[in-house]
Design a protein around this motif. Structure first.
Motif, short mmCIF file in Angstrom:
data_model
loop_
_atom_site.label_atom_id
_atom_site.label_comp_id
_atom_site.label_asym_id
_atom_site.label_seq_id
_atom_site.Cartn_x
_atom_site.Cartn_y
_atom_site.Cartn_z
N GLN A 182 50.25 112.60 -37.55
CA GLN A 182 50.22 111.64 -38.64
C GLN A 182 49.82 112.28 -39.96
OE1 GLN A 182 52.18 109.45 -37.05
NE2 GLN A 182 51.15 107.98 -38.38
N ALA A 183 48.93 113.26 -39.91
CA ALA A 183 48.55 113.97 -41.13
C ALA A 183 49.74 114.73 -41.71
CB ALA A 183 47.39 114.93 -40.85
N ALA A 184 50.53 115.36 -40.83
CA ALA A 184 51.73 116.07 -41.29
C ALA A 184 52.75 115.09 -41.86
CB ALA A 184 52.34 116.87 -40.14
N VAL A 185 52.93 113.95 -41.20
CA VAL A 185 53.86 112.93 -41.69
C VAL A 185 53.43 112.44 -43.06
CG1 VAL A 185 54.66 110.57 -41.33
CG2 VAL A 185 54.65 112.17 -39.42
N ALA A 186 52.14 112.20 -43.24
CA ALA A 186 51.63 111.70 -44.53
C ALA A 186 51.92 112.68 -45.66
CB ALA A 186 50.13 111.44 -44.42
N VAL A 187 51.81 113.98 -45.37
CA VAL A 187 52.12 114.98 -46.39
C VAL A 187 53.61 114.99 -46.70
CG1 VAL A 187 52.16 117.46 -46.91
CG2 VAL A 187 50.15 116.45 -45.81
N ALA A 188 54.44 115.00 -45.66
CA ALA A 188 55.89 115.04 -45.85
C ALA A 188 56.40 113.83 -46.62
CB ALA A 188 56.60 115.15 -44.50
N GLU A 189 55.78 112.70 -46.43
CA GLU A 189 56.22 111.49 -47.12
C GLU A 189 55.94 111.53 -48.63
OE1 GLU A 189 54.30 108.43 -44.87
OE2 GLU A 189 56.04 108.17 -43.52
N GLN A 190 55.14 112.50 -49.06
CA GLN A 190 54.88 112.65 -50.49
C GLN A 190 55.98 113.42 -51.21
OE1 GLN A 190 50.80 113.98 -51.37
NE2 GLN A 190 50.17 113.26 -49.34
N PHE A 191 56.83 114.12 -50.45
CA PHE A 191 57.92 114.86 -51.05
C PHE A 191 59.01 113.89 -51.54
CE2 PHE A 191 56.84 118.52 -47.97
CZ PHE A 191 55.84 118.96 -48.83
N LYS A 192 59.84 114.37 -52.42
CA LYS A 192 60.95 113.57 -52.93
C LYS A 192 61.88 113.18 -51.78
CE LYS A 192 64.79 113.71 -56.22
NZ LYS A 192 65.50 114.55 -57.23
N PRO A 193 62.26 111.91 -51.68
CA PRO A 193 63.14 111.48 -50.58
C PRO A 193 64.43 112.29 -50.50
CG PRO A 193 62.25 109.57 -51.73
CD PRO A 193 61.87 110.79 -52.55
N SER A 194 64.73 112.76 -49.31
CA SER A 194 65.96 113.52 -49.07
C SER A 194 66.13 113.64 -47.56
CB SER A 194 65.88 114.92 -49.70
OG SER A 194 64.88 115.70 -49.06
N GLN A 195 67.27 114.18 -47.14
CA GLN A 195 67.47 114.41 -45.71
C GLN A 195 66.49 115.44 -45.17
OE1 GLN A 195 71.79 115.29 -45.54
NE2 GLN A 195 71.95 113.47 -44.24
N ALA A 196 66.21 116.47 -45.96
CA ALA A 196 65.26 117.50 -45.54
C ALA A 196 63.86 116.90 -45.39
CB ALA A 196 65.25 118.64 -46.54
N GLN A 197 63.48 116.06 -46.34
CA GLN A 197 62.17 115.42 -46.28
C GLN A 197 62.06 114.55 -45.03
OE1 GLN A 197 61.79 111.87 -47.00
NE2 GLN A 197 59.61 111.68 -47.45
N GLN A 198 63.12 113.79 -44.73
CA GLN A 198 63.11 112.93 -43.56
C GLN A 198 63.09 113.76 -42.28
OE1 GLN A 198 62.55 109.77 -43.71
NE2 GLN A 198 62.54 109.57 -41.48
N SER A 199 63.74 114.91 -42.30
CA SER A 199 63.72 115.79 -41.13
C SER A 199 62.31 116.32 -40.88
CB SER A 199 64.69 116.95 -41.33
OG SER A 199 66.03 116.51 -41.31
N LEU A 200 61.58 116.65 -41.95
CA LEU A 200 60.20 117.10 -41.80
C LEU A 200 59.33 115.99 -41.20
CD1 LEU A 200 59.68 119.07 -45.15
CD2 LEU A 200 59.81 120.03 -42.84
N VAL A 201 59.57 114.76 -41.64
CA VAL A 201 58.82 113.63 -41.10
C VAL A 201 59.11 113.48 -39.60
CG1 VAL A 201 58.64 111.11 -41.11
CG2 VAL A 201 58.67 112.36 -43.27
N GLN A 202 60.39 113.50 -39.24
CA GLN A 202 60.76 113.31 -37.84
C GLN A 202 60.30 114.48 -36.97
OE1 GLN A 202 64.97 112.49 -37.64
NE2 GLN A 202 64.68 110.33 -38.14
N LEU A 203 60.34 115.68 -37.50
CA LEU A 203 59.89 116.84 -36.74
C LEU A 203 58.40 116.69 -36.39
CD1 LEU A 203 60.53 119.63 -35.60
CD2 LEU A 203 59.93 120.60 -37.82
N ALA A 204 57.60 116.23 -37.34
CA ALA A 204 56.17 116.02 -37.08
C ALA A 204 55.98 114.91 -36.05
CB ALA A 204 55.45 115.68 -38.37
#
Length: 400
Positions: A373-395
């Motif tokens: 959840q900590a990793a997801v919270a960080v990734a969600e601060q990035f600009k929305p994009s497919q790469a950003q969503q992939s980082l969220v899902q990977l975590a």
């Protein structure tokens, strides 16, 4: 995944002799883990949970009981396909690393082929390139960032060679022999350092040099753990030094190479640190499950001594894992068993039962989930994009 293999082996052993049971069961576990589905095909499996009783008969049921106590809130949607996002580079990593090594010596070729034989998740280069895309205003990956992913994987492979020199009982563990394994690891590390210097970025070089030093420090702490008690804080420090630091510094270096500011670089570091911690804690929990299964198979044989040497590499390290350390905080008897290094005949069976009865597995799932959840919270601060969503899902899916 690993638990499914354990259960199948347990239910199909009635018609086999003990040796067949041991061999078939171990092969099932090995196949499940070594041939784990690559990330591009991964889905988060639906795990049927059980009410908590503290009396689970096997590792699979114990995990299902503990999982039922933890609410993750994650959905089960299929992950995005990183190959479509990143192209073929991340899946052609083996060939790229072979070219970077640049040695015609037959031994080096054999060594690299051995350590690149399995179709691994390639977590490190995958995260480096996803982080490069997520932090780029133009959604492009620089050649330097692609090379950084390869360097990160080379450092990881060199650490595998060095870690395999001795097992936890001081016995040789490497198939190539200790001297050649040391030289092979040093060679990979030297080539990685040369490729790193060619990136011509001082901050990136400093960051990656730091994680190399952390790898060494983490292994020293790991080897010294049998000389005294290991607290949960000590254990988590080892997890950071041996696994999370490399992922964290690689993520930060990727953002630095992209020319981003210090704030985004620190966010990348925090994402990688939490992802790495979740990955390592989950791995250690899985290894404990494999150890328990392996010990169960040995109990089925008429001559346990015949297989004692085979179990050596599964001995100390898998036992000293988060579920056990958490359980030992609740149950003083486990501390006594750990202190005498499981020497009495029934120590391993006692350990298995006490871990199942404790909150150790639940607290381990909680710890993994906290880092996810900590990793997801960080990734969600990035600009929305497919790469950003992939980082969220990977975590979210790293534990599978």
């Amino acid at each position: 995944m690993a638990q499914r293999g354990l259960t199948c082996s347990h239910t199909n052993n009635n018609n086999n002799n003990p040796l067949d049971t041991l061999v078939q069961g171990f092969q099932a576990v090995k196949t499940t883990i070594v041939n784990n589905t690559p990330l591009r095909h991964v889905t988060k499996p639906t795990m049927e949970t059980l009410p908590f009783t503290g009396k689970a008969a096997n590792w699979h049921d114990a995990v299902r009981e503990a999982q039922g106590l933890v609410h993750t809130g994650n959905d089960h949607d299929r992950m995005m396909d990183p190959a479509k996002l990143l192209g073929d580079d991340v899946w052609e990593l083996k060939d790229h690393i072979k070219r970077l090594l640049g040695s015609g010596h037959p031994f080096m070729k054999t060594l690299v082929k051995h350590y690149l034989a399995s179709d691994t998740e390639r977590i490190r280069p995958l995260v480096v390139q996803l982080m490069a895309l997520a932090s780029s205003p133009d959604q492009v990956i620089l050649d330097q960032q692609r090379r950084l992913g390869e360097i990160s994987e080379m450092i990881y492979i060199s650490s595998l060679l060095h870690y395999d020199i001795l097992d936890d009982n001081g016995e040789p563990a490497n198939v190539f022999g200790n001297k050649m394994a040391v030289l092979g690891g040093d060679f990979l590390l030297a080539r990685a350092s040369l490729a790193l210097a060619q990136l011509r970025n001082a901050e990136c070089i400093e960051l990656m040099a730091t994680c190399i030093a952390n790898l060494v420090e983490g292994e020293v702490l790991h080897l010294k753990k049998n000389n005294g008690k290991v607290s949960m804080d000590d254990y988590l420090q080892q997890c950071y030094l041996k696994t999370a630091s490399l992922i964290a510094q690689s993520c930060k270096s990727s953002v630095v190479l992209g020319g981003n500011d210090d704030s985004m670089a620190q966010q990348a570091y925090e994402y990688g640190r939490n992802l790495g911690m979740a990955l390592q804690v989950n791995l250690k929990m899985t290894r404990l499950g494999i150890f328990i299964f392996f010990f169960f198979c040995l109990q089925l044989t008429s001559d346990i001594q015949q297989f004692a040497k085979a179990s050596t590499s599964m001995d100390r390290a898998p036992v000293l894992s988060p579920p056990l350390l958490f359980a030992a905080e609740e149950i003083p008897e486990l501390n006594e068993i750990i202190d005498r290094q499981f020497e009495q005949a029934d120590d391993l069976e006692k350990t298995r039962l006490l871990v199942y009865q404790s909150q150790g597995l639940k607290r381990t799932f909680d710890l993994i989930h906290t880092h996810q959840q900590a990793a997801v919270a960080v990734a969600e601060q990035f600009k929305p994009s497919q790469a950003q969503q992939s980082l969220v899902q990977l975590a979210q899916h790293i534990s599978t």
